[in-house]
Design an enzyme around this catalytic site. Structure first.
Site, mmCIF file in Angstrom:
data_model
loop_
_atom_site.group_PDB
_atom_site.id
_atom_site.type_symbol
_atom_site.label_atom_id
_atom_site.label_comp_id
_atom_site.label_asym_id
_atom_site.label_seq_id
_atom_site.Cartn_x
_atom_site.Cartn_y
_atom_site.Cartn_z
ATOM 1 N N TYR A 171 1.104 -1.257 -0.064
ATOM 2 C CA TYR A 171 0.131 -0.210 -0.133
ATOM 3 C C TYR A 171 0.733 1.411 0.194
ATOM 4 C CZ TYR A 171 -3.258 3.313 2.003
ATOM 5 O OH TYR A 171 -4.039 4.375 2.352
ATOM 6 N N SER A 194 3.314 -11.198 -0.483
ATOM 7 C CA SER A 194 2.281 -11.766 0.667
ATOM 8 C C SER A 194 1.241 -10.817 1.014
ATOM 9 C CB SER A 194 3.018 -12.130 1.931
ATOM 10 O OG SER A 194 3.570 -10.933 2.316
ATOM 11 N N LYS A 217 2.104 -5.824 9.761
ATOM 12 C CA LYS A 217 1.493 -4.649 10.588
ATOM 13 C C LYS A 217 0.420 -4.672 11.328
ATOM 14 C CE LYS A 217 -1.065 -3.113 6.608
ATOM 15 N NZ LYS A 217 -1.551 -1.800 5.801
ATOM 16 N N ALA A 249 3.814 5.774 14.789
ATOM 17 C CA ALA A 249 3.256 6.486 15.775
ATOM 18 C C ALA A 249 3.148 5.656 17.129
ATOM 19 C CB ALA A 249 2.215 7.297 15.897
ATOM 20 N N THR A 250 2.865 4.193 16.853
ATOM 21 C CA THR A 250 2.322 3.272 17.820
ATOM 22 C C THR A 250 3.721 3.033 18.835
ATOM 23 O OG1 THR A 250 1.062 2.265 16.325
ATOM 24 C CG2 THR A 250 1.440 0.913 18.082
ATOM 25 N N TYR A 264 4.300 -6.012 17.741
ATOM 26 C CA TYR A 264 4.274 -5.172 16.552
ATOM 27 C C TYR A 264 5.134 -3.791 16.868
ATOM 28 C CZ TYR A 264 3.131 -1.602 13.164
ATOM 29 O OH TYR A 264 3.298 -0.543 12.069
ATOM 30 N N ASN A 271 -8.301 -2.014 10.279
ATOM 31 C CA ASN A 271 -8.314 -0.412 10.335
ATOM 32 C C ASN A 271 -9.523 0.216 9.851
ATOM 33 O OD1 ASN A 271 -4.874 -1.072 9.570
ATOM 34 N ND2 ASN A 271 -5.703 -0.301 11.321
ATOM 35 N N ARG A 323 -12.341 -1.466 21.659
ATOM 36 C CA ARG A 323 -11.356 -2.398 21.285
ATOM 37 C C ARG A 323 -10.197 -2.604 22.435
ATOM 38 N NH1 ARG A 323 -8.608 -1.855 15.396
ATOM 39 N NH2 ARG A 323 -8.007 0.174 16.318
HETATM 40 C C1 UD1 Z 1 -3.895 0.840 14.101
HETATM 41 C C2 UD1 Z 1 -2.941 0.132 14.973
HETATM 42 C C3 UD1 Z 1 -1.613 0.916 14.905
HETATM 43 C C4 UD1 Z 1 -1.181 1.285 13.321
HETATM 44 C C5 UD1 Z 1 -2.277 2.187 12.672
HETATM 45 C C6 UD1 Z 1 -2.039 2.111 11.369
HETATM 46 C C7 UD1 Z 1 -3.989 -1.205 16.534
HETATM 47 C C8 UD1 Z 1 -4.402 -1.098 18.113
HETATM 48 N N1 UD1 Z 1 -3.068 0.024 16.048
HETATM 49 O O1 UD1 Z 1 -3.882 2.312 14.838
HETATM 50 O O2 UD1 Z 1 -0.493 0.104 15.307
HETATM 51 O O3 UD1 Z 1 0.047 1.867 13.432
HETATM 52 O O4 UD1 Z 1 -3.446 1.146 12.902
HETATM 53 O O5 UD1 Z 1 -3.058 2.715 10.506
HETATM 54 O O6 UD1 Z 1 -4.847 -1.901 15.931
HETATM 55 N N2 UD1 Z 1 -12.202 1.725 14.713
HETATM 56 C C9 UD1 Z 1 -13.683 1.428 14.841
HETATM 57 N N3 UD1 Z 1 -14.000 0.510 13.911
HETATM 58 C C10 UD1 Z 1 -13.343 -0.181 13.385
HETATM 59 C C11 UD1 Z 1 -11.879 0.003 13.023
HETATM 60 C C12 UD1 Z 1 -11.350 1.114 14.006
HETATM 61 O O7 UD1 Z 1 -14.452 2.116 15.312
HETATM 62 O O8 UD1 Z 1 -13.740 -1.287 12.686
HETATM 63 C C13 UD1 Z 1 -11.766 2.934 15.484
HETATM 64 C C14 UD1 Z 1 -10.722 2.618 16.422
HETATM 65 O O9 UD1 Z 1 -11.129 2.174 17.767
HETATM 66 C C15 UD1 Z 1 -9.987 3.791 16.515
HETATM 67 C C16 UD1 Z 1 -9.892 4.567 14.916
HETATM 68 O O10 UD1 Z 1 -11.308 3.674 14.662
HETATM 69 O O11 UD1 Z 1 -10.340 4.912 17.293
HETATM 70 C C17 UD1 Z 1 -8.722 4.045 14.128
HETATM 71 O O12 UD1 Z 1 -8.603 2.842 14.283
HETATM 72 P P1 UD1 Z 1 -7.512 1.981 13.213
HETATM 73 O O13 UD1 Z 1 -7.822 2.600 11.855
HETATM 74 O O14 UD1 Z 1 -7.348 0.479 13.557
HETATM 75 O O15 UD1 Z 1 -6.182 2.830 13.659
HETATM 76 P P2 UD1 Z 1 -5.334 3.071 15.193
HETATM 77 O O16 UD1 Z 1 -6.090 2.145 16.247
HETATM 78 O O17 UD1 Z 1 -4.940 4.411 15.327
#
Ligand code: UD1
Length: 336
Positions: free
Chosen positions: A13, A36, A86, A127-128, A150, A200, A293
């Site tokens: 990506y 992959s 990732k 940023a994680t 990770y 994500n 989550r």
């Molecule tokens: C996640 C990863 C992080 C990575 C980043 C890259 C986790 C815990 N962290 O971060 O390591 O660098 O992606 O993009 O996985 N959400 C929903 N419903 C969903 C999916 C997400 O409500 O189906 C919310 C989450 O609670 C969060 C926001 O959307 O508040 C963003 O989530 P996400 O895209 O997974 O990113 P991060 O949690 O910031």
């Protein structure tokens, strides 16, 4: 003569978008990827976007003989290293896999570089690495506190780079700590397209918009944020790709080393994202509020000042452009 950049994970990506930006900046680029987590037709699409053949090799960063062959075949000036796993949740279940691909894979690349006399590397970090925020926005000197295998793998690689530079000053590196990449290329020929159910937010919303998934599960609406949903710093993948071009340019021009956030500095909630996506696809998207989550935090966003001051990097594309370009991409994929 133009410089040659090797992109590991260049069919993925962020790698594929970076390929396009590097080519338009005049670099020669070589891609290696094990495919992959990349679409098999991405190479053809990159050729179409750039109107030029793509130099690429299929292979794995765990295969040292393959890496030696690639470096023997191409006069590489710098490497941008994307190839890694990732998914945070998966890393908790399979810490060894994450260590092997992310840490051993990277040390293999660094060894192959050293053997070939290549000492410029841009590393894809996250940023994680900061963990629970002590203060926001995150600045690059925020304390590092990885909470998943990770995140730990990225910290380990950052540390290795520092140790390597201490051991041999010929090394120059750029560590780029990404916030939340989103969106797709304007051509709608490349973008994010996970095979499984996405972890994500944006790819999940995209699959709700195309009808592949019935509704978005909002992970909690009781966070300490304006609308109760999680707030993140989404950055357009094309802006992020441009950041890599600036970073590698700085290494090559100035024998430089830097550790920088790549974000916009603006936080958006889950509902902000959903509304913007609805505007892009022209329909209401169903959602259900569910529990939080595990491991999620309320809110985080970047202090983008260092990347601006140091590289002249500035994200120029906003949330609506991220959602519109994502929708253009996923609706095209679905219809092709
Ligand atoms: C996640 C990863 C992080 C990575 C980043 C890259 C986790 C815990 N962290 O971060 O390591 O660098 O992606 O993009 O996985 N959400 C929903 N419903 C969903 C999916 C997400 O409500 O189906 C919310 C989450 O609670 C969060 C926001 O959307 O508040 C963003 O989530 P996400 O895209 O997974 O990113 P991060 O949690 O910031």
């Amino acid at each position: 003569m133009s410089k040659t950049i090797l992109l590991t994970g260049g069919a993925g990506y962020i790698g594929s978008h970076t390929y396009v930006e590097l080519k338009s900046a005049g670099y020669d680029v070589v891609i290696i990827d094990n495919f992959s987590n990349a679409r098999p037709d991405v190479i053809d699409r990159l050729a179409q976007i750039t109107d030029a053949p793509v130099t690429w090799h299929k292979g794995d960063v765990l295969d040292k003989a393959f890496l030696a062959k690639v470096f023997a075949q191409h006069a590489v000036d710098a490497v941008i290293h994307f190839a890694a796993k990732k998914a945070v949740g998966e890393s908790v279940e399979k810490p060894l896999d994450y260590f092997e691909t992310n840490c051993t894979g990277f040390s293999n690349i660094l060894m192959a570089m050293q053997a070939a006399g290549v000492f410029n590397v841009v590393f894809s970090s996250t940023a994680t690495v900061y963990g629970e925020p002590l203060s926001l926005p995150y600045t690059e000197d925020h304390r590092i506190a990885p909470v998943s295998p990770y995140a730990q793998s990225k910290v380990t690689c950052e540390t290795l780079l520092r140790q390597l530079k201490d051991s041999d000053p010929r090394w120059n590196y750029g560590v780029l700590r990404y916030f939340n990449p989103a969106g797709a290329h304007d051509s709608a020929l490349i973008g994010e397209d996970p095979n499984d159910i996405p972890n994500n937010l944006m790819p999940y919303i995209a699959k709700v918009a195309t009808g592949e998934l019935p509704h978005l599960n909002v992970f909690g609406d009781d966070y300490d944020t304006p609308d109760g949903t999680g707030v993140r710093d989404y950055i357009h993948v094309v802006d992020l790709a441009r950041g890599h071009v600036q970073s590698v340019g700085k290494l090559l021009d100035d024998q430089d080393t830097h550790i920088l956030n790549l974000g916009t500095g603006t936080g958006y909630s889950v509902f902000d994202m959903l509304r913007s996506y609805e505007k892009a696809c022209g329909t209401t998207l169903p959602f259900k509020i569910g529990p939080r989550r595990a491991g999620d935090i309320d809110c985080f966003y970047a202090d983008p000042a260092s990347a601006r001051d140091y590289l002249g990097f500035e994200a120029t594309r906003g949330l609506d452009e991220m959602c519109q370009s994502s929708w253009n991409w996923v609706s095209r994929v679905r219809n092709s």
